[in-house]
Design a protein around this motif. Structure first.
Motif, short mmCIF file in Angstrom:
data_model
loop_
_atom_site.label_atom_id
_atom_site.label_comp_id
_atom_site.label_asym_id
_atom_site.label_seq_id
_atom_site.Cartn_x
_atom_site.Cartn_y
_atom_site.Cartn_z
N ALA A 409 0.87 -1.15 -0.02
CA ALA A 409 0.11 0.01 -0.02
C ALA A 409 0.69 1.24 -0.07
N GLN A 410 0.33 2.20 -0.69
CA GLN A 410 0.79 3.47 -0.38
C GLN A 410 0.27 4.42 0.67
N ILE A 411 1.07 4.92 1.72
CA ILE A 411 0.53 5.55 2.61
C ILE A 411 0.97 6.86 3.07
N GLU A 412 0.35 7.71 3.66
CA GLU A 412 0.56 9.04 4.06
C GLU A 412 1.32 8.95 5.43
N VAL A 413 2.75 9.47 5.31
CA VAL A 413 3.44 9.48 6.77
C VAL A 413 3.98 11.02 6.94
N LEU A 414 3.95 11.39 8.16
CA LEU A 414 4.55 12.55 8.80
C LEU A 414 5.64 12.16 9.37
N VAL A 415 6.82 12.75 8.75
CA VAL A 415 8.23 12.19 9.11
C VAL A 415 8.51 13.00 10.36
N GLU A 416 9.05 12.02 11.22
CA GLU A 416 9.31 12.53 12.48
C GLU A 416 10.74 12.89 12.75
N GLY A 417 11.54 12.15 12.27
CA GLY A 417 13.02 12.41 12.32
C GLY A 417 13.69 11.05 12.27
N PRO A 418 14.71 10.95 12.70
CA PRO A 418 15.62 9.62 12.63
C PRO A 418 15.05 8.58 13.46
N SER A 419 15.06 7.28 12.98
CA SER A 419 14.29 6.09 13.57
C SER A 419 15.10 5.96 15.07
N HIS A 420 13.99 5.46 16.18
CA HIS A 420 14.78 5.46 17.31
C HIS A 420 15.59 4.02 17.20
N GLY A 440 15.88 7.84 4.07
CA GLY A 440 15.88 9.18 3.61
C GLY A 440 16.39 10.23 4.43
N GLY A 441 16.90 11.26 3.81
CA GLY A 441 17.50 12.47 4.39
C GLY A 441 16.70 13.16 5.61
N GLU A 442 17.56 13.59 6.60
CA GLU A 442 16.97 14.36 7.65
C GLU A 442 15.95 15.49 7.40
N ARG A 443 16.55 16.00 6.12
CA ARG A 443 15.65 17.24 5.81
C ARG A 443 14.25 16.94 5.68
N LEU A 444 13.93 15.77 5.45
CA LEU A 444 12.29 15.15 5.29
C LEU A 444 11.52 15.50 6.59
N ALA A 445 12.23 15.50 7.59
CA ALA A 445 11.71 15.69 8.87
C ALA A 445 10.65 16.78 8.80
N GLY A 446 9.28 16.56 9.39
CA GLY A 446 8.20 17.48 9.40
C GLY A 446 7.52 17.37 8.17
N GLN A 447 8.00 16.92 7.08
CA GLN A 447 7.15 16.76 5.95
C GLN A 447 6.15 15.60 5.98
N VAL A 448 5.02 15.82 5.12
CA VAL A 448 4.18 14.71 4.86
C VAL A 448 4.46 14.19 3.55
N ILE A 449 4.76 12.76 3.62
CA ILE A 449 5.14 12.17 2.28
C ILE A 449 4.36 10.97 2.14
N ASN A 450 4.26 10.37 0.74
CA ASN A 450 3.87 9.15 0.70
C ASN A 450 4.76 7.97 0.64
#
Ligand code: 5AD
Ligand code: SF4
Length: 471
Positions: A409-420, A440-450
């Motif tokens: 599935a393709q799913i909408e994700v809000l990127v929070e930052g590096p994985s714990h 992904g690069g850290e600059r994606l943090a805060g973005q909503v991506i698929n």
């Protein structure tokens, strides 16, 4: 505590002043406690204290405690004993304190039991932490126990450490909207540790949300013991909408916010206006944590929950009718006094019927002052453990099956930052509150991506961002 020298400007005398002390806070328990700790940390940082993750060298050590089960209390007590052993050897003036729920319910008793403890700070007194630490560190006072009620304390959990102690948190934030609980479930200590329900004003909460959004926060979780009781007395129903729905609508207007969550609502007062809010308010994400506690009507009545199994199932159907993809989580207590094998089977069958996306299972724990302690037919520990293990297997298998359905599935994700778990990868959440890990690069943090889901375990989804522009 380190001591530094500096020249006093007007007469050039050399004086010794303490550097600002370092503070270590450890939090036990729920998201409300996490939020309270953050507010205390923000308060202390504003006064010049430095937060440290290093308990071995801190000048102030605070344990923010949970009383909801005995195991949580024992953990904090054991931790404090260890800390006393380590700390007193190196620093006789360090301040050691308990705060939060266990501090509230046990008060002075904690110092009687552990005389090295200096501070006991109750649940309506977090905003006084700085003042009390100051008087302890400067020797004005030797011990402080502050657990009295304080009018207006619900409005004091307000300050945040946006880019503070835990980097990466700034994309999401918790906002405390109320304190206390009036429900008095017969197993629960919370009404005694957190007091009666008190709600903040909509204006105050919205103001805080604006500040958070201006600081880059994209997702807010509104927190309270029973959020759908928010403002019942203070604000009331307007145009058929409960105060809580009025609040969500007002927060929905905050520019820059992309997602709103809340936890926890109570199934009892979950009105149609709150169900409909999911249809009308696009920022309100499809996720509901609905603590059911038991699938047996007999148990629900003894627990004083105020709803039946049928009513709970009806609510789940209504929510799924509005949002078929809604993630539904729950809390369940196993082994409440009088629970028969038949009652327990009712809980198992409810779990099979609802197919919870997440279920937290708790072994019943006797809490002081609660009515359930005096109920007949307390269940032996061995039976509680056996039922707990059986139910855990059941809900875990359901959870795993549901997660695996997401593959492809393709799913909408809000990127929070590096994985714990693996900081080389990113982590985010779906609208239905599932954790997704991906490259992904850290600059994606805060973005909503698929993200395209490629794999799933019982707790985590793994995927690839749909757009492969990663850096
Ligand atoms: N024993 C076990 N679990 C409890 N909870 C609350 N009180 C007790 C208790 N005495 C659980 C409930 C609640 C969650 C936060 O903790 O399931 O929803
Ligand atoms: Fe405790 Fe019940 Fe209040 Fe939840 S609703 S905090 S379980 S008394």
């Amino acid at each position: 505590m380190e001591v530094s020298h500096f020249l006093f400007p007007h007469d050039w005398r050399t004086v010794r002043v303490p550097e600002m002390p370092s503070v270590f806070i450890k939090t036990y328990g729920c998201q409300m406690n996490e939020r309270d700790s953050e507010a205390v940390a923000a308060q202390l940082v504003a006064k010049g204290y430095a937060m440290t993750p290093d308990e071995q060298h801190a000048d102030v050590i605070l344990l923010n405690t949970c009383s909801v089960r005995d195991a949580a209390e024992q953990k904090a007590l054991n931790k404090m004993e260890t800390l006393i052993g380590q700390t007193r050897k190196r620093n006789s003036t360090a301040v050691l304190g308990f705060m939060g729920c266990m501090a509230q319910s046990r008060g002075q008793e904690l110092i009687d039991q552990l005389p090295d403890v200096d501070l006991v700070l109750g649940t309506q007194k977090f905003h006084r932490a700085g003042e009390h630490l100051n008087s302890l560190l400067t020797g004005q006072r030797n011990k402080v126990v502050d657990t009295s009620e304080e009018a207006g304390s619900e409005a004091t959990i307000r300050e945040h450490l946006l880019n503070g102690a835990s980097a990466g948190k700034a994309v999401t934030a918790f906002v405390s909207i109320m304190q206390g609980c009036n429900q008095f479930c017969t197993f629960c200590i919370v009404p005694y540790t957190r007091g009666r329900e008190r709600s903040r004003s909509i204006k105050d909460i919205v103001g805080e949300c604006h500040e958070l959004a201006n600081g880059g926060v994209k997702e807010i979780t509104l927190l309270g013991q029973i959020v759908n009781s928010y403002g019942r007395r203070e604000i009331g129903v307007k145009d058929g909408k409960s105060a809580f729905v009025q609040l969500i609508e007002a927060v929905h207007e905050v520019e820059g916010l992309e997602r709103i969550r809340f936890t926890s609502p109570h199934p009892k007062g979950y009105g149609d206006d709150l169900v409909e809010a999911y249809a009308c308010l696009p920022k309100l994400v499809g996720n509901a944590h609905l603590p059911v506690q038991s699938g047996s009507d007999r148990m629900l009545k003894l627990m004083h929950r105020g709803y039946t199994r049928a009513r709970f199932l009806e609510l789940v159907s209504k929510l799924r009718a509005v949002q078929p993809e809604m993630g539904i989580g729950t809390d369940i207590i196993v082994g409440f006094p009088g629970e028969t094998e038949e009652d327990f089977e009712q809980t198992v069958s409810l779990c099979r019927e609802v197919k919870f996306d997440n279920a937290f299972l708790f072994k019943y724990s006797q809490r002081r002052d609660t009515p359930a302690v005096a109920m007949p037919d307390q269940i032996p520990e061995t039976i509680i453990q056996e039922r707990h293990a059986r139910l855990l297997e059941e809900v875990d298998a359901i959870r795993g099956r549901k997660r695996r359905e997401y593959r492809g599935a393709q799913i909408e994700v809000l990127v929070e930052g590096p994985s714990h778990r693996n900081a080389a990868r990113l982590e985010g959440r779906t609208r239905c509150n599932k954790i997704v890990v991906f490259e992904g690069g850290e600059r994606l943090a805060g973005q909503v991506i698929n993200v395209k889901i490629t794999d799933a375990t019982r707790s985590t989804l793994y995927g690839d961002p749909a757009i492969m522009n990663l850096n």
